[in-house]
Design a protein around this motif. Structure first.
Motif: not given
Length: 151
Positions: A65-89, A144-148
């Motif tokens: 692949i030489r060139n790609v336009n108009g496609i972006r990486e799908t966001p993913k949720f980061d589970f590696s560190s606690p977020s403001a509302f995480s309550d289970v590990t 499960i999480y809203p990461s597409f």
């Protein structure tokens, strides 16, 4: 969106001493036109039987692949560190995965029972999951999480 690149297809001869058939071409795909390549790789009538292996044909492909336009990486949720509302590990293969009890329980009856109903586990904030593979558990959470993430 659009995508440009080069493809190389190879038809392998069963006798390693013989020459393989190779074709190379440039391609372009976009949201309006997905035709690419060439009309015919090689006619079956023009091949000798040494390109067949018990009614199978062995092919290889290299795509650059030489060139790609108009496609972006799908966001993913980061589970590696606690977020403001995480309550289970969850501890999987010795690694900590931080998540949210209410969110998980909304998508899984089994997790709902473990996190909110079962007297033995509902007050726990850490769960060790022996026999579970880390990457597979992260893939499950990404679904499960809203990461597409596609299933």
């Amino acid at each position: 969106w659009s995508c440009e690149g080069t493809a190389e297809l190879q038809l392998f001869h069963m006798d390693e001493e013989e020459k393989n058939i190779t074709r190379r071409f440039d391609f372009r795909f976009d949201c309006k036109n997905n035709r690419g390549g060439f009309e015919s790789f090689y006619s079956l009538d023009d091949m000798d039987t040494y390109y067949f292996d018990y009614d199978c044909i062995h092919i290889g492909a290299k795509i650059a692949i030489r060139n790609v336009n108009g496609i972006r990486e799908t966001p993913k949720f980061d589970f590696s560190s606690p977020s403001a509302f995480s309550d289970v590990t969850f501890i999987v293969e010795g690694k900590k995965i931080h998540a949210h009890k209410k969110y998980l329980s909304a998508y899984s009856k089994i997790l709902h029972k473990a996190l909110f109903v079962d007297e033995n586990t509902k007050n726990l904030s850490e769960f060790e999951l022996p026999g579970v593979k880390y990457e597979e558990f992260i893939d499950l959470l990404q679904c499960i999480y809203p990461s597409f993430k596609k299933v």
